[in-house]
Design a protein around this motif. Structure first.
Motif, PDB file in Angstrom:
ATOM      1  N   THR A   1       0.767  -1.327  -0.042  1.00 27.76           N
ATOM      2  CA  THR A   1       0.083  -0.005  -0.143  1.00 27.76           C
ATOM      3  C   THR A   1       1.131   1.092  -0.104  1.00 27.76           C
ATOM      4  O   THR A   1       1.952   1.303   0.665  1.00 27.76           O
ATOM      5  CB  THR A   1      -0.918   0.060   1.403  1.00 27.76           C
ATOM      6  N   TYR A   2       0.617   2.189  -0.726  1.00 28.40           N
ATOM      7  CA  TYR A   2       1.280   3.418  -0.761  1.00 28.40           C
ATOM      8  C   TYR A   2       0.036   4.765  -0.852  1.00 28.40           C
ATOM      9  O   TYR A   2      -1.006   4.647  -1.088  1.00 28.40           O
ATOM     10  CB  TYR A   2       2.079   3.558  -2.049  1.00 28.40           C
ATOM     11  N   ILE A   3       0.602   5.800  -0.083  1.00 30.14           N
ATOM     12  CA  ILE A   3      -0.318   7.024   0.142  1.00 30.14           C
ATOM     13  C   ILE A   3       0.747   8.181  -0.245  1.00 30.14           C
ATOM     14  O   ILE A   3       1.953   8.276   0.087  1.00 30.14           O
ATOM     15  CB  ILE A   3      -0.521   7.345   1.355  1.00 30.14           C
TER      16      ILE A   3
ATOM     17  N   SER B   1      -4.529   4.826  -8.525  1.00 32.95           N
ATOM     18  CA  SER B   1      -4.675   5.505  -7.079  1.00 32.95           C
ATOM     19  C   SER B   1      -6.099   5.825  -6.910  1.00 32.95           C
ATOM     20  O   SER B   1      -6.880   6.266  -7.933  1.00 32.95           O
ATOM     21  CB  SER B   1      -3.734   6.488  -6.753  1.00 32.95           C
TER      22      SER B   1
ATOM     23  N   THR C   1      -4.242   7.114  -2.592  1.00 33.08           N
ATOM     24  CA  THR C   1      -3.716   5.821  -2.313  1.00 33.08           C
ATOM     25  C   THR C   1      -3.606   4.658  -3.163  1.00 33.08           C
ATOM     26  O   THR C   1      -4.836   4.976  -4.130  1.00 33.08           O
ATOM     27  CB  THR C   1      -4.453   5.346  -0.830  1.00 33.08           C
TER      28      THR C   1
ATOM     29  N   TYR D   1      -7.516   8.973  -0.545  1.00 34.03           N
ATOM     30  CA  TYR D   1      -7.238   8.480   0.410  1.00 34.03           C
ATOM     31  C   TYR D   1      -8.231   9.076   1.721  1.00 34.03           C
ATOM     32  O   TYR D   1      -8.452  10.155   1.818  1.00 34.03           O
ATOM     33  CB  TYR D   1      -5.857   8.850   1.055  1.00 34.03           C
TER      34      TYR D   1
END
Length: 325
Positions: free
Chosen positions: A97-99, A193, A105, A196
């Motif tokens: 997971t990346y933000i 993405s 995200t 978020y």
């Protein structure tokens, strides 16, 4: 327990005596099992660990695959004349997971994260750099890379470098660090993405002297503590100065605060409704304050500390979170 068994069985007929003993024995075993379960539930959860083979050193490099553990993080700031970043630029967690900041995200496939980390370790050789700071001009901001490998965190600084006499090895490592940062960004940009959405927020507040006194600003709605208490807890007291009416400090304008305040759901909803968003100006007792409701990242909710970067920094310092000032 034995005394209790004697008292109970003495009052029962002989035909039921054996059955009662069996029942009481079963009860004891059940209580013992529940006690063991309770003890076991209090133990720490074992982390998921993955490995990368470092070819140069012929050894394994480990990293956490847990979704709350940051494996790669980039921040921007630090210059003496730099700006304040309320969040990291990028956070990549152990499960892929990346933000991006606190806005977008997505998720890397497990093999994509593995390949990226393999490139950082073997292609760009980051763990064996002779130095970590590549900055010539302290006035300017830089990109800071945090890499969590082998259960420890290493930080690299990539800024304006090479203006003065430098060694060939330093320039080579500086070039490889730039390529590593590009590889990280390219890997993330290759995925889709979405927005978020955080479940927890922090309050960042500072006293301001640039508000328009002719405007009607919303009033502080919370009774848990005053806005002055919040701002003083985070940025300290403003020293008196009779020579100028502008007593603003650099805190939360250029530099990070010493603390931040963790909001519960009710406090966040009340402040968001009053501000009509996640930032703005509020008034209290004739004074004015700028506020930001900062979304928490997964690791921040766990560590109770914010990842921010401001001016006049040479290394990352987390901002501790508290529920009350």
């Amino acid at each position: 327990m034995r005394q209790l068994a004697r008292k109970v069985t003495s009052t029962l007929p002989k035909s039921r005596h054996r059955c009662s003993l069996i029942t009481l024995s079963s009860l004891c075993l059940l209580l013992l099992a529940l006690g063991l379960v309770a003890c076991d539930s209090g133990t720490a959860k074992q982390k998921q660990i993955k490995t990368i083979q470092q070819a140069k050193a012929n050894k394994q490099v480990t990293y956490s695959a847990d979704p709350q553990d940051v494996v790669i993080r980039t921040l921007y700031g630090g210059g003496l004349k730099g700006s304040l970043s309320l969040s990291p630029v990028l956070s990549i967690y152990g499960d892929g997971t990346y933000i991006l900041g606190t806005e977008r995200t997505g998720k890397l496939a497990s093999d994509a994260l593995q390949q990226l980390l393999d490139a950082l370790v073997n292609t760009y050789d980051l763990p064996d750099f002779s130095q970590k700071q590549f900055i010539d001009i302290q006035d300017l901001n830089a990109t800071y890379l945090q890499l969590a490998l082998n259960n420890q965190q290493t930080e690299f600084a990539y800024g304006s470098f090479g203006h003065y006499q430098t060694k060939a090895q330093e320039l080579d490592e500086y070039t490889r660090l730039g390529k590593a940062l590009t590889a990280i960004n390219n890997t993330v940009n290759a995925t889709s993405s979405q927005s978020y959405k955080a479940s927890t927020y922090a309050l960042l507040a500072r006293r301001t002297f640039s508000a328009d006194p002719q405007r009607d600003y919303p009033f502080w709605p919370l009774s848990d503590y005053t806005l002055e208490q919040a701002a003083t807890y985070e940025c300290g007291s403003i020293p008196p100065n009779e020579n100028t009416p502008n007593l603003e400090t650099p805190c939360l304008k250029f530099t990070i605060p010493s603390h931040a305040l963790l909001l519960n759901h009710g406090q966040y909803q009340s402040l968001k409704a009053s501000l009509n968003g996640n930032s703005g100006t509020m008034s209290e007792a004739g004074l004015y304050y700028t506020l930001a409701l900062r979304p928490l990242l997964p690791d921040e909710a766990q560590t109770k500390a914010l990842a921010m970067f401001g001016s006049q920094q040479t290394q990352f310092t987390p901002v501790p979170l508290a529920s009350t000032p």
